[in-house]
Design a protein around this motif. Structure first.
Motif, mmCIF file in Angstrom:
data_model
loop_
_atom_site.group_PDB
_atom_site.id
_atom_site.type_symbol
_atom_site.label_atom_id
_atom_site.label_comp_id
_atom_site.label_asym_id
_atom_site.label_seq_id
_atom_site.Cartn_x
_atom_site.Cartn_y
_atom_site.Cartn_z
ATOM 1 N N LEU A 26 0.830 -1.297 0.039
ATOM 2 C CA LEU A 26 -0.180 -0.036 0.043
ATOM 3 C C LEU A 26 1.013 1.172 -0.070
ATOM 4 O O LEU A 26 0.572 2.407 -0.787
ATOM 5 N N TYR A 85 2.854 1.624 -3.328
ATOM 6 C CA TYR A 85 2.254 1.870 -4.541
ATOM 7 C C TYR A 85 2.366 3.204 -5.374
ATOM 8 O O TYR A 85 2.808 3.339 -6.652
ATOM 9 N N ASP A 86 2.550 4.220 -4.692
ATOM 10 C CA ASP A 86 3.037 5.708 -5.286
ATOM 11 C C ASP A 86 4.440 5.455 -5.762
ATOM 12 O O ASP A 86 4.753 6.467 -6.596
ATOM 13 N N SER A 105 -6.484 3.234 0.486
ATOM 14 C CA SER A 105 -5.308 4.271 0.651
ATOM 15 C C SER A 105 -5.685 5.263 1.346
ATOM 16 O O SER A 105 -4.816 5.967 2.135
ATOM 17 N N TYR A 137 -6.091 4.637 4.896
ATOM 18 C CA TYR A 137 -4.744 4.886 5.625
ATOM 19 C C TYR A 137 -4.123 6.089 5.868
ATOM 20 O O TYR A 137 -3.772 6.034 7.057
ATOM 21 N N SER A 138 -4.109 6.937 4.776
ATOM 22 C CA SER A 138 -3.394 8.178 5.095
ATOM 23 C C SER A 138 -4.088 9.014 6.266
ATOM 24 O O SER A 138 -3.762 9.652 7.070
ATOM 25 N N GLN A 180 -3.033 -4.143 -5.485
ATOM 26 C CA GLN A 180 -3.662 -3.577 -4.229
ATOM 27 C C GLN A 180 -4.769 -2.902 -4.754
ATOM 28 O O GLN A 180 -4.721 -1.952 -5.479
#
Length: 345
Positions: A45, A48-49, A147, A150-151, A345
């Motif tokens: 996760l 990913y970026d 995502s 999560y942030s 994901q």
């Protein structure tokens, strides 16, 4: 003989404990921070970026096709793009898990495993749907992505952890406060000001046009005649606006003025900024016509504010030191992480 049997039993106990740890939730032995695991899913996760970032880095190099088969595992000088992804992700993974660990150890959150996080995520979306059905005010999308949640959760945890450290862990003496006051005074007196500005803004039509406008302004300065000169010399239609900015009166919601203030923060009267994004599709160049700094108060009048800033600073240092002292372990699964593991994901 009894001693030998006891020793063998103890060794087998340790082996079984290790194997149990590696089987826990199916995630263990991927990566550990302190005594807590980062699952493959949680790591992916965060990674990913960094897939996109790594693709941009390699794509900027001549002769490299990021879409070519085998690109992510192909090594150049001993390093593959996936090695770069892991390099970029590791620091963030340790930081985020470190925040979770400290939050758990200080009673802010009960569970920090990835399965517990997914349950919280599902409950959040369930509550958001219920709020929508009941006609209550709902901020953000109806359904958050994993995502996004999560942030959001990490941001909330970090804020709560900082506040806890400020109130329960950090200690500050009066002499320490007095020593910190000049540091704050110097920063604040440069941060708060009132300025008279002249802004020239025009539609964003590319780098060449922007450079032409900047050259014209460099030659002639910013005055009421500039829009006419720009039309003649660059064929750019521009508008001129005069503005007064007082940083003490700015609200957090005024993103446009915040952008202007950031552009002129380090400039004195007579200076001109490079071209900046003013609003979507508009570019601006700003001249600082005058600038007066706001005096910072005496120690007696600003003591509480100085203490607030020092507590915040020491709390962040405490958190950084605690996270920096955590032992990090990486398993075989970490080494075997693939591009597909991340993007699915």
């Amino acid at each position: 003989m009894k001693k030998k049997a006891a020793l063998l039993f103890f060794i087998w106990f340790l082996i079984l404990e290790c194997l149990a740890g590696c089987a826990r939730q199916g995630y263990s032995c991927f990566m550990e921070v302190g005594d807590y695991e980062i699952s493959k899913e949680e790591y992916a996760l965060l990674a990913y970026d960094n897939i996109a970032r790594t693709a941009r880095e390699y794509g900027a190099k001549e002769g490299i096709d990021v879409n070519a088969p085998g690109f992510w595992e192909k090594k150049t000088d001993g390093v593959s793009p996936m090695d770069r992804v892991r390099e970029l992700t590791d620091g963030e993974a340790v930081q985020q898990k470190g925040i979770q660990i400290l939050a758990k150890e200080n009673g802010i959150i009960d569970e920090i495993g990835y399965e517990a996080f997914l349950k919280q995520y599902q409950e959040e979306n369930k509550q958001r749907k219920q709020m929508k059905e009941e006609g209550k005010v709902l901020y953000g999308p109806l359904e958050l992505t994993v995502s996004q949640y999560y942030s959001y959760r990490q941001s909330q945890l970090e804020q709560a952890l900082e506040e806890f450290a400020e109130q329960k862990i950090v200690t500050i003496g009066e002499e320490e406060l007095k020593e910190y006051y000049p540091v704050v005074k110097q920063k604040e007196e440069k941060k708060n000001f009132q300025a008279e500005l002249s802004l020239v803004f025009f539609e964003d039509a590319g780098e060449d046009q922007t450079a032409a406008v900047e050259r014209c302004i460099s030659d002639h300065g910013i005055s009421d005649m500039l829009p006419e000169l720009l039309i003649k010399e660059t064929k750019v239609s521009a508008s001129l606006e005069h503005m007064t900015v007082n940083t003490l009166e700015l609200g957090k919601e005024n993103l446009l003025l915040d952008r202007v203030v950031q552009a002129i923060q380090g400039l004195e009267a007579g200076a001109v900024t490079p071209a900046i994004e003013y609003t979507d599709g508009m570019i601006a160049v700003i001249a600082v016509d005058s600038k007066e700094y706001v005096p910072f108060g005496s120690y007696e009048t600003e003591r509480d504010y100085v203490e607030y800033l020092l507590r915040e600073k020491k709390a962040r240092e405490y958190i950084a030191d605690e996270i920096g002292g955590l032992e990090v372990k990486r398993g075989k699964a970490w080494e075997m992480l693939t591009y597909e593991d991340i993007v699915k994901q």
